[in-house]
Every structure is written in C-alpha cells, then in structure tokens.
Design a protein around this motif. Structure first.
Motif, PDB file in Angstrom:
ATOM      1  N   TYR A   1       0.842  -1.210   0.000  1.00 27.81           N
ATOM      2  CA  TYR A   1       0.000   0.000   0.000  1.00 27.81           C
ATOM      3  C   TYR A   1       0.871   1.250   0.000  1.00 27.81           C
ATOM      4  CZ  TYR A   1      -2.984   3.736   1.805  1.00 27.81           C
ATOM      5  OH  TYR A   1      -3.634   4.931   1.967  1.00 27.81           O
ATOM      6  N   ASN A   2       1.844   1.306   0.890  1.00 19.76           N
ATOM      7  CA  ASN A   2       2.702   2.485   0.971  1.00 19.76           C
ATOM      8  C   ASN A   2       3.490   2.697  -0.313  1.00 19.76           C
ATOM      9  OD1 ASN A   2       1.848   3.203   3.494  1.00 19.76           O
ATOM     10  ND2 ASN A   2       3.812   2.863   4.530  1.00 19.76           N
ATOM     11  N   SER A   3       3.964   1.611  -0.913  1.00 17.49           N
ATOM     12  CA  SER A   3       4.737   1.735  -2.143  1.00 17.49           C
ATOM     13  C   SER A   3       3.890   2.295  -3.276  1.00 17.49           C
ATOM     14  CB  SER A   3       5.308   0.363  -2.545  1.00 17.49           C
ATOM     15  OG  SER A   3       6.198  -0.125  -1.557  1.00 17.49           O
ATOM     16  N   VAL A   4       2.668   1.771  -3.409  1.00 18.58           N
ATOM     17  CA  VAL A   4       1.764   2.276  -4.448  1.00 18.58           C
ATOM     18  C   VAL A   4       1.367   3.720  -4.147  1.00 18.58           C
ATOM     19  CG1 VAL A   4      -0.477   1.960  -5.562  1.00 18.58           C
ATOM     20  CG2 VAL A   4       0.905  -0.035  -4.948  1.00 18.58           C
ATOM     21  N   HIS A   5       1.144   4.010  -2.874  1.00 19.31           N
ATOM     22  CA  HIS A   5       0.765   5.375  -2.465  1.00 19.31           C
ATOM     23  C   HIS A   5       1.860   6.367  -2.826  1.00 19.31           C
ATOM     24  CE1 HIS A   5       0.005   8.797   0.216  1.00 19.31           C
ATOM     25  NE2 HIS A   5      -1.244   8.377   0.305  1.00 19.31           N
ATOM     26  N   ILE A   6       3.109   6.025  -2.537  1.00 17.09           N
ATOM     27  CA  ILE A   6       4.241   6.918  -2.826  1.00 17.09           C
ATOM     28  C   ILE A   6       4.333   7.194  -4.325  1.00 17.09           C
ATOM     29  CG2 ILE A   6       6.763   7.078  -2.845  1.00 17.09           C
ATOM     30  CD1 ILE A   6       6.724   5.559  -0.162  1.00 17.09           C
ATOM     31  N   SER A   7       4.206   6.160  -5.136  1.00 15.08           N
ATOM     32  CA  SER A   7       4.291   6.329  -6.591  1.00 15.08           C
ATOM     33  C   SER A   7       3.138   7.179  -7.109  1.00 15.08           C
ATOM     34  CB  SER A   7       4.288   4.971  -7.283  1.00 15.08           C
ATOM     35  OG  SER A   7       5.424   4.217  -6.936  1.00 15.08           O
ATOM     36  N   THR A   8       1.954   7.004  -6.531  1.00 10.18           N
ATOM     37  CA  THR A   8       0.767   7.718  -7.010  1.00 10.18           C
ATOM     38  C   THR A   8       0.826   9.196  -6.668  1.00 10.18           C
ATOM     39  OG1 THR A   8      -0.513   5.679  -6.706  1.00 10.18           O
ATOM     40  CG2 THR A   8      -1.756   7.710  -7.009  1.00 10.18           C
ATOM     41  N   ARG A   9       1.399   9.541  -5.525  1.00  8.87           N
ATOM     42  CA  ARG A   9       1.467  10.966  -5.165  1.00  8.87           C
ATOM     43  C   ARG A   9       2.729  11.632  -5.726  1.00  8.87           C
ATOM     44  NH1 ARG A   9       3.312   9.151   0.173  1.00  8.87           N
ATOM     45  NH2 ARG A   9       5.310  10.162   0.652  1.00  8.87           N
ATOM     46  N   ASN A  10       3.572  10.866  -6.395  1.00  6.42           N
ATOM     47  CA  ASN A  10       4.815  11.411  -6.945  1.00  6.42           C
ATOM     48  C   ASN A  10       4.618  12.614  -7.869  1.00  6.42           C
ATOM     49  OD1 ASN A  10       6.916  11.017  -9.514  1.00  6.42           O
ATOM     50  ND2 ASN A  10       7.884  11.000  -7.491  1.00  6.42           N
ATOM     51  N   PRO A  11       3.523  12.693  -8.653  1.00  6.36           N
ATOM     52  CA  PRO A  11       3.355  13.858  -9.532  1.00  6.36           C
ATOM     53  C   PRO A  11       3.417  15.211  -8.821  1.00  6.36           C
ATOM     54  CG  PRO A  11       1.874  12.139 -10.229  1.00  6.36           C
ATOM     55  CD  PRO A  11       2.509  11.660  -8.946  1.00  6.36           C
ATOM     56  N   VAL A  12       2.889  15.305  -7.590  1.00  8.25           N
ATOM     57  CA  VAL A  12       2.920  16.605  -6.921  1.00  8.25           C
ATOM     58  C   VAL A  12       4.341  16.955  -6.490  1.00  8.25           C
ATOM     59  CG1 VAL A  12       2.422  15.792  -4.564  1.00  8.25           C
ATOM     60  CG2 VAL A  12       1.733  18.081  -5.252  1.00  8.25           C
ATOM     61  N   GLU A  13       5.130  15.947  -6.099  1.00  8.71           N
ATOM     62  CA  GLU A  13       6.516  16.202  -5.746  1.00  8.71           C
ATOM     63  C   GLU A  13       7.323  16.596  -6.981  1.00  8.71           C
ATOM     64  OE1 GLU A  13       7.754  12.696  -3.752  1.00  8.71           O
ATOM     65  OE2 GLU A  13       6.451  13.029  -2.005  1.00  8.71           O
ATOM     66  N   ARG A  14       7.028  15.949  -8.092  1.00 12.28           N
ATOM     67  CA  ARG A  14       7.694  16.316  -9.347  1.00 12.28           C
ATOM     68  C   ARG A  14       7.311  17.726  -9.778  1.00 12.28           C
ATOM     69  NH1 ARG A  14       5.548  12.142 -13.210  1.00 12.28           N
ATOM     70  NH2 ARG A  14       6.657  13.417 -14.757  1.00 12.28           N
ATOM     71  N   THR A  15       6.037  18.086  -9.562  1.00  9.57           N
ATOM     72  CA  THR A  15       5.583  19.442  -9.929  1.00  9.57           C
ATOM     73  C   THR A  15       6.357  20.492  -9.141  1.00  9.57           C
ATOM     74  OG1 THR A  15       3.362  18.638 -10.442  1.00  9.57           O
ATOM     75  CG2 THR A  15       3.602  20.991 -10.021  1.00  9.57           C
ATOM     76  N   ASN A  16       6.500  20.279  -7.836  1.00 15.89           N
ATOM     77  CA  ASN A  16       7.272  21.220  -7.026  1.00 15.89           C
ATOM     78  C   ASN A  16       8.713  21.303  -7.513  1.00 15.89           C
ATOM     79  OD1 ASN A  16       5.252  22.086  -5.247  1.00 15.89           O
ATOM     80  ND2 ASN A  16       5.539  20.310  -3.917  1.00 15.89           N
ATOM     81  N   GLY A  17       9.281  20.162  -7.895  1.00 15.42           N
ATOM     82  CA  GLY A  17      10.648  20.162  -8.404  1.00 15.42           C
ATOM     83  C   GLY A  17      10.777  20.940  -9.689  1.00 15.42           C
ATOM     84  N   VAL A  18       9.803  20.768 -10.593  1.00  7.38           N
ATOM     85  CA  VAL A  18       9.834  21.496 -11.865  1.00  7.38           C
ATOM     86  C   VAL A  18       9.705  22.995 -11.631  1.00  7.38           C
ATOM     87  CG1 VAL A  18       8.571  21.914 -14.012  1.00  7.38           C
ATOM     88  CG2 VAL A  18       8.979  19.571 -13.253  1.00  7.38           C
ATOM     89  N   LEU A  19       8.780  23.377 -10.756  1.00  8.74           N
ATOM     90  CA  LEU A  19       8.569  24.793 -10.489  1.00  8.74           C
ATOM     91  C   LEU A  19       9.802  25.429  -9.862  1.00  8.74           C
ATOM     92  CD1 LEU A  19       4.924  24.617  -9.149  1.00  8.74           C
ATOM     93  CD2 LEU A  19       5.667  25.570 -11.326  1.00  8.74           C
ATOM     94  N   LYS A  20      10.439  24.731  -8.955  1.00  5.81           N
ATOM     95  CA  LYS A  20      11.625  25.286  -8.307  1.00  5.81           C
ATOM     96  C   LYS A  20      12.805  25.344  -9.262  1.00  5.81           C
ATOM     97  CE  LYS A  20      10.362  24.090  -3.596  1.00  5.81           C
ATOM     98  NZ  LYS A  20      10.736  23.391  -2.346  1.00  5.81           N
ATOM     99  N   SER A  21      12.813  24.487 -10.260  1.00  5.27           N
ATOM    100  CA  SER A  21      13.942  24.475 -11.192  1.00  5.27           C
ATOM    101  C   SER A  21      13.962  25.685 -12.100  1.00  5.27           C
ATOM    102  CB  SER A  21      13.905  23.203 -12.051  1.00  5.27           C
ATOM    103  OG  SER A  21      12.851  23.252 -13.003  1.00  5.27           O
TER     104      SER A  21
END
Length: 316
Positions: free
Chosen positions: A278-298
C-alpha cells in the motif's frame, strides 16, 4: 574603502552597459535628465522581443519566444487600458510583460530589470503590479479541477502509475496534494511568523495536481511557520470535499496530512506485506505533486519569485 566602492560602481555601470548593448545592439537614443515629477527618464526607443536573441530571452524570462507571445496574447487586452499619464502611457504590453517576467524569473532589483526594458524603476514597479493583476485574472482558466467527465481519465492515469510500477493501482484518485515553501524577503510586519522549519522566511503553498503535473488548485494564504495540516484544515478545498462537492474519490497526500475519508495518507507503522505494498503504491501515485514542485523550483534563478505562485496566490 572609497576606492573599492568607486570600482564597484564602475563595474556595475559597465555591467549595465554590456547588458544594454547585448539586448539592443542596434537601438539608439539619449537620456534626458529628470521628468517633471522627479522620475529619471529612460530613452523611449522602439521595443520588440525580436531585438532580443532566443538565448537572452529565455535567460531573462525563463520563457521561449513562442510561450512569451502566447502569454502576451492572453494579457494584452488588460495591459492596453492604461489609466496613467506621462511616459508610462507609452509603454507597450510587450515591454511591460518582458520587464515583469524578468522580475518574476530572477528576483532582481526593479531598477535593473527596468533598465533592460528601457523603463525607470518607478515605471517598473507600476507595470509589475499591472502585469501581476492581469495574470491573476486569467488564473481560473488554467488552475481548476477537472469536470466529472475529465475525472474519468484522471483516475485512470493515476491508477496506471501504480499498476505499471507495482502491479497494483490506487483507485479513485482525484489529485495528489502537498505543500511547499516559497522564499520571500523578510517582511516588515510579524517577520517571525514567516520563518519556516528550514529557518528562512517563506509563504507556504498548498498544491493539488493531476498525473500529468497540471495544477488543479493552489492555496497560498499562510506564512511559512504553519504546518501542512493547518493549511489543509483551513482551505476551502477541504470544506468542499467535506460537503460532497466532488466526484467519488479522494486525494493522496504524505504523512504531513491527517487520514480522512477524502484524503488518503501512508500507513504510519508498516507491519505486514499488504501495508508495505500500500505504501509503495501510495508513494508512486502521489509522486506527480513532488515532481511538480521540483519542476517549479527548477525555473528559479537566485531566489526568484514563481510566476505560478503569483498566479495562484490567494486562490482556494
């Protein structure tokens, strides 16, 4: 000391001259002195981004020429309705957008970004506010939740993220949520409220994004000292979810958020293989928001202000 200061001033003048030449090699004109209202006059030469190389345009605004012209087309109607008189009246929408984008992208001084666009510091201050208001007015066209039909595709793509990586997908996901901090200069009022856990002044920004990094919602109302869960509890988004104003489903967020019927968080203490999955799938599924923050900060340069944060500030 005076020799050192003199050299620094000379270097600054040379740097501005080089910048001016790099941007407008073929432009001409001479400064007049001071206007009637005490404002330093800048030469009123014709301005167009075609005078600027693609490299310089992206370096200064973080946008390529195609995107710049697209944004210009969107906000030009709001920028052509000048209510001010004098030299400010003659600034073109293109000139205003160019100067404002430099300020957003570099966080530099108003007099410096204004110089490259051939406007004074006072005019730069005015036009940055004008461009910002025009962008904010357009934000609802781009920062919005999908409709009921669009959510069918959103849920499917979110599900496929986990399915592809773990053989199991997270069902009925409406969006991925997270908070991040936007660095600001030290405020003059209650500065201690803006010091975050990383020990710098900021505004905390809550984002909800889709699987393709598209921002569905932004909320930027609270100082950086607040916790993610506090921002969430006081957002109109949580209230709307509580009232059932969304399709069936939930958001996925990290452990900084509370577990709620409309917000799924990781298992705190994993004891079984299903909980680990569950945690592994959860982490992968919420990854887009972390990637979005990374893109914006870049896209920041030297602590720059984010265009998206200005677009979304105050929205719920």
């Amino acid at each position: 000391m005076s020799f050192y200061v003199s050299n620094m001033a000379a270097a600054a003048r040379q740097g501005l001259a080089a910048l001016d030449f790099d941007l407008f090699e073929n432009s001409s004109g001479s400064d007049s002195d001071i206007s009637d209202d005490g404002e330093q006059r800048i030469p009123r030469n014709a301005f167009h981004i075609r005078h600027i190389s693609e490299r310089i345009l992206f370096q200064h605004t973080r946008l390529n020429r195609i995107v710049f012209e697209y944004v210009l087309g969107l906000i030009s109607p709001a920028l052509t309705k000048n209510t001010r008189s004098g030299r400010y009246l003659h600034l073109t929408p293109m000139q205003k957008l160019y100067v404002a984008l430099q300020f957003y992208a570099t966080g530099s001084f108003q007099w410096l970004v204004g110089s490259s666009g051939r406007v004074s510091q006072r005019s730069a201050s005015r036009l940055i506010g004008e461009v910002t208001e025009a962008i904010v007015a357009l934000a609802p066209q781009f920062i919005r939740f999908p409709n009921a039909e669009e959510y069918l595709a959103v849920k499917q793509v979110f599900y496929q993220i986990g399915q592809t990586k773990h053989g199991r997908g997270f069902p009925n996901v409406l969006g991925a949520i997270d908070c991040t901090h936007v660095r600001i200069q030290t405020p003059t009022t209650a500065p201690e409220q803006y010091v975050n856990r990383h020990i710098y002044h900021s505004i905390i920004v809550q984002l909800v994004v889709g699987p393709d990094l598209k921002i569905f919602n932004s909320f930027a109302q609270f100082p950086g000292s607040n916790h993610d869960s506090y921002v969430w509890r006081n957002s109109a988004l949580r209230e709307a979810l509580t009232e059932g104003n969304f399709p069936e489903g939930w958001l996925v967020g990290d452990s900084g958020y509370p577990q709620e019927p409309w917000l799924m968080t990781p298992v705190g203490h994993v004891n079984t293989p299903p909980e680990l999955l569950y945690n592994s799938v959860h982490i992968s599924t919420r990854n887009p928001v972390e990637r979005t923050n990374g893109v914006l900060k870049s896209i920041r340069v030297d602590g720059a202000v984010w265009v998206w944060q200005i677009c979304g500030a105050g929205m719920k």
